[in-house]
Design a protein around this motif. Structure first.
Motif, PDB file in Angstrom:
ATOM      1  N   VAL A  59      32.868  35.862  42.038  1.00  0.00           N
ATOM      2  CA  VAL A  59      33.670  36.952  42.582  1.00  0.00           C
ATOM      3  C   VAL A  59      32.768  38.139  42.881  1.00  0.00           C
ATOM      4  CG1 VAL A  59      35.651  38.480  42.206  1.00  0.00           C
ATOM      5  CG2 VAL A  59      35.624  36.191  41.179  1.00  0.00           C
ATOM      6  N   MET A  60      33.047  38.819  43.999  1.00  0.00           N
ATOM      7  CA  MET A  60      32.339  40.053  44.332  1.00  0.00           C
ATOM      8  C   MET A  60      33.344  41.173  44.563  1.00  0.00           C
ATOM      9  SD  MET A  60      30.110  41.108  47.687  1.00  0.00           S
ATOM     10  CE  MET A  60      28.703  40.063  47.379  1.00  0.00           C
ATOM     11  N   ASP A  61      33.088  42.328  43.944  1.00  0.00           N
ATOM     12  CA  ASP A  61      33.854  43.537  44.215  1.00  0.00           C
ATOM     13  C   ASP A  61      32.966  44.429  45.074  1.00  0.00           C
ATOM     14  OD1 ASP A  61      35.615  45.595  44.294  1.00  0.00           O
ATOM     15  OD2 ASP A  61      35.827  45.826  42.122  1.00  0.00           O
ATOM     16  N   MET A  62      33.323  44.604  46.348  1.00  0.00           N
ATOM     17  CA  MET A  62      32.483  45.329  47.290  1.00  0.00           C
ATOM     18  C   MET A  62      32.478  46.835  47.045  1.00  0.00           C
ATOM     19  SD  MET A  62      33.435  43.324  50.823  1.00  0.00           S
ATOM     20  CE  MET A  62      32.242  44.219  51.814  1.00  0.00           C
ATOM     21  N   ASN A  63      33.476  47.329  46.332  1.00  0.00           N
ATOM     22  CA  ASN A  63      33.556  48.757  46.010  1.00  0.00           C
ATOM     23  C   ASN A  63      34.036  48.854  44.566  1.00  0.00           C
ATOM     24  OD1 ASN A  63      33.549  51.520  46.185  1.00  0.00           O
ATOM     25  ND2 ASN A  63      35.464  51.667  47.325  1.00  0.00           N
ATOM     26  N   ALA A  64      33.121  48.695  43.632  1.00  0.00           N
ATOM     27  CA  ALA A  64      33.472  48.415  42.243  1.00  0.00           C
ATOM     28  C   ALA A  64      33.896  49.640  41.436  1.00  0.00           C
ATOM     29  CB  ALA A  64      32.300  47.732  41.541  1.00  0.00           C
ATOM     30  N   TYR A  65      33.664  50.861  41.966  1.00  0.00           N
ATOM     31  CA  TYR A  65      33.944  52.075  41.202  1.00  0.00           C
ATOM     32  C   TYR A  65      33.246  51.991  39.840  1.00  0.00           C
ATOM     33  CZ  TYR A  65      37.392  52.890  44.859  1.00  0.00           C
ATOM     34  OH  TYR A  65      37.993  53.079  46.076  1.00  0.00           O
ATOM     35  N   LEU A  74      39.148  40.700  35.166  1.00  0.00           N
ATOM     36  CA  LEU A  74      38.861  39.280  35.376  1.00  0.00           C
ATOM     37  C   LEU A  74      38.168  38.635  34.186  1.00  0.00           C
ATOM     38  CD1 LEU A  74      37.624  39.230  39.086  1.00  0.00           C
ATOM     39  CD2 LEU A  74      39.788  38.392  38.194  1.00  0.00           C
ATOM     40  N   ASN A  75      37.957  39.386  33.131  1.00  0.00           N
ATOM     41  CA  ASN A  75      37.246  38.856  31.971  1.00  0.00           C
ATOM     42  C   ASN A  75      37.978  37.678  31.332  1.00  0.00           C
ATOM     43  OD1 ASN A  75      35.077  39.087  29.902  1.00  0.00           O
ATOM     44  ND2 ASN A  75      36.807  39.548  28.558  1.00  0.00           N
ATOM     45  N   MET A  76      39.286  37.596  31.537  1.00  0.00           N
ATOM     46  CA  MET A  76      40.073  36.508  30.954  1.00  0.00           C
ATOM     47  C   MET A  76      39.851  35.183  31.684  1.00  0.00           C
ATOM     48  SD  MET A  76      43.848  37.540  32.445  1.00  0.00           S
ATOM     49  CE  MET A  76      43.606  39.283  32.113  1.00  0.00           C
ATOM     50  N   PHE A  77      39.221  35.232  32.872  1.00  0.00           N
ATOM     51  CA  PHE A  77      39.001  34.030  33.662  1.00  0.00           C
ATOM     52  C   PHE A  77      37.535  33.589  33.564  1.00  0.00           C
ATOM     53  CE2 PHE A  77      42.393  36.352  36.039  1.00  0.00           C
ATOM     54  CZ  PHE A  77      43.424  35.472  35.739  1.00  0.00           C
ATOM     55  N   PRO A  78      37.262  32.298  33.770  1.00  0.00           N
ATOM     56  CA  PRO A  78      35.876  31.801  33.729  1.00  0.00           C
ATOM     57  C   PRO A  78      35.158  32.051  35.049  1.00  0.00           C
ATOM     58  CG  PRO A  78      37.374  29.970  34.091  1.00  0.00           C
ATOM     59  CD  PRO A  78      38.239  31.190  33.909  1.00  0.00           C
ATOM     60  N   VAL A  79      34.832  33.325  35.330  1.00  0.00           N
ATOM     61  CA  VAL A  79      34.221  33.683  36.607  1.00  0.00           C
ATOM     62  C   VAL A  79      32.903  34.413  36.377  1.00  0.00           C
ATOM     63  CG1 VAL A  79      36.461  33.863  37.756  1.00  0.00           C
ATOM     64  CG2 VAL A  79      35.425  35.915  36.768  1.00  0.00           C
ATOM     65  N   TRP A  80      32.027  34.362  37.398  1.00  0.00           N
ATOM     66  CA  TRP A  80      30.807  35.168  37.445  1.00  0.00           C
ATOM     67  C   TRP A  80      31.067  36.312  38.406  1.00  0.00           C
ATOM     68  CZ3 TRP A  80      27.333  37.011  40.987  1.00  0.00           C
ATOM     69  CH2 TRP A  80      26.103  37.469  40.488  1.00  0.00           C
ATOM     70  N   MET A  81      30.759  37.538  37.984  1.00  0.00           N
ATOM     71  CA  MET A  81      31.188  38.722  38.725  1.00  0.00           C
ATOM     72  C   MET A  81      30.003  39.553  39.186  1.00  0.00           C
ATOM     73  SD  MET A  81      34.105  40.248  39.511  1.00  0.00           S
ATOM     74  CE  MET A  81      34.316  41.733  40.524  1.00  0.00           C
ATOM     75  N   MET A  82      30.006  39.943  40.461  1.00  0.00           N
ATOM     76  CA  MET A  82      29.022  40.863  41.003  1.00  0.00           C
ATOM     77  C   MET A  82      29.744  42.141  41.441  1.00  0.00           C
ATOM     78  SD  MET A  82      26.211  42.130  42.028  1.00  0.00           S
ATOM     79  CE  MET A  82      24.954  40.874  41.857  1.00  0.00           C
ATOM     80  N   ASN A  83      29.367  43.264  40.829  1.00  0.00           N
ATOM     81  CA  ASN A  83      29.930  44.564  41.185  1.00  0.00           C
ATOM     82  C   ASN A  83      28.960  45.294  42.102  1.00  0.00           C
ATOM     83  OD1 ASN A  83      32.351  44.806  39.187  1.00  0.00           O
ATOM     84  ND2 ASN A  83      30.632  44.112  37.932  1.00  0.00           N
ATOM     85  N   VAL A  84      29.455  45.766  43.234  1.00  0.00           N
ATOM     86  CA  VAL A  84      28.621  46.455  44.205  1.00  0.00           C
ATOM     87  C   VAL A  84      29.100  47.897  44.347  1.00  0.00           C
ATOM     88  CG1 VAL A  84      27.777  46.495  46.574  1.00  0.00           C
ATOM     89  CG2 VAL A  84      28.207  44.302  45.443  1.00  0.00           C
TER      90      VAL A  84
END
Length: 259
Positions: free
Chosen positions: A113-119, A127-137
């Protein structure tokens, strides 16, 4: 015949006494404290080292996942109150529940998952409850909130969405853009909405999703351009942070078909 090689192991100390001593002896240069608040985007390397005065505070923070919900000094330094921090955390937790319901997918269908405007990382925390890899931009033309993202134990980076994003070695199943595209509207000469949408399409996997929250004027343009990218677009109404209803676009990238 076995060969012997020399090995050097360096251990980074928990305090800055060694660096300060070498600085007094003019063996190294210390970076200016003002550099801490500047985004490291297209900044030439300097012949100096940075001393992080906040190391002691960081060590007191609990490990993940408890650390995700802790109000840190980094948030206070960028003007985020504790009340605003709590409201933002609860807001994105509710929105993620709505997103999964509207996308009609299981918890394991989204991996990257990518958040393009992560604040300051509220969407990633939800999304911590899901098995995902996260990129905050953090967009380079917006407020520098990357320190708050790091303090929460999250991964993040600066980027200018008028330029290509290096996604190697992974592409994304879900891209989230919260009031990003309207910010870039007429922001830079030669940076068009089509260019940003093309970059989103490049880093998105087939069958991946794009969730866009933005102004109505942006939505009309996206709907007009989406067929060119083979995006299936659906619009919904969800509450914003002020409890007002706003449109949310959920786009899905379909497979190219040769006919």
């Amino acid at each position: 015949m076995a060969r012997q090689v020399q090995t050097a192991i360096w251990i980074k100390q928990g305090n800055h006494s060694c660096q300060l001593q070498n600085a007094e002896q003019k063996l190294l240069n210390l970076c200016d404290a003002v550099d801490d608040s500047k985004p490291s985007w297209k900044i030439p390397l300097k012949n100096c080292i940075k001393l992080n005065s906040g190391d002691a505070d960081i060590q007191k923070l609990p490990p993940k996942p408890q650390r995700l919900l802790v109000y840190t000094e980094s948030l206070n330094n960028i003007g985020i109150s504790q009340e605003k921090f709590i409201l933002d955390t609860n807001f994105w937790k509710d929105q993620v529940h709505h997103y999964w319901r509207l996308m009609n997918i299981s918890n394991t269908q989204i991996r990257n998952v990518m958040d393009m405007n992560a604040y300051w990382g509220g969407f990633a925390v939800a999304l911590n409850m899901f098995p995902v890899w996260m990129m905050n931009v953090v967009p380079i033309c917006m407020n520098n909130t990357l320190s708050a993202i790091y303090s929460r134990g999250l991964i993040g980076a600066f980027h200018d969405w008028c330029e290509p994003f290096s996604a190697y070695p992974r592409t994304y199943d879900l891209i989230h853009a919260d009031h990003l595209l309207s910010h870039y509207k007429d922001k830079r000469e030669g940076c068009l909405l089509e260019d940003i949408m093309l970059e989103m399409d490049c880093v998105l996997r087939p069958q991946g999703f794009i969730i866009i929250r933005d102004d109505a004027s942006i939505f009309s343009r996206i709907k007009g351009l989406a067929p060119k990218f083979l995006w299936d677009v659906k619009s919904y109404m969800l509450e914003d942070k002020q409890k007002k209803m706003e449109y949310v676009l959920i786009c899905r990238k379909i497979f190219w078909a040769i006919v």
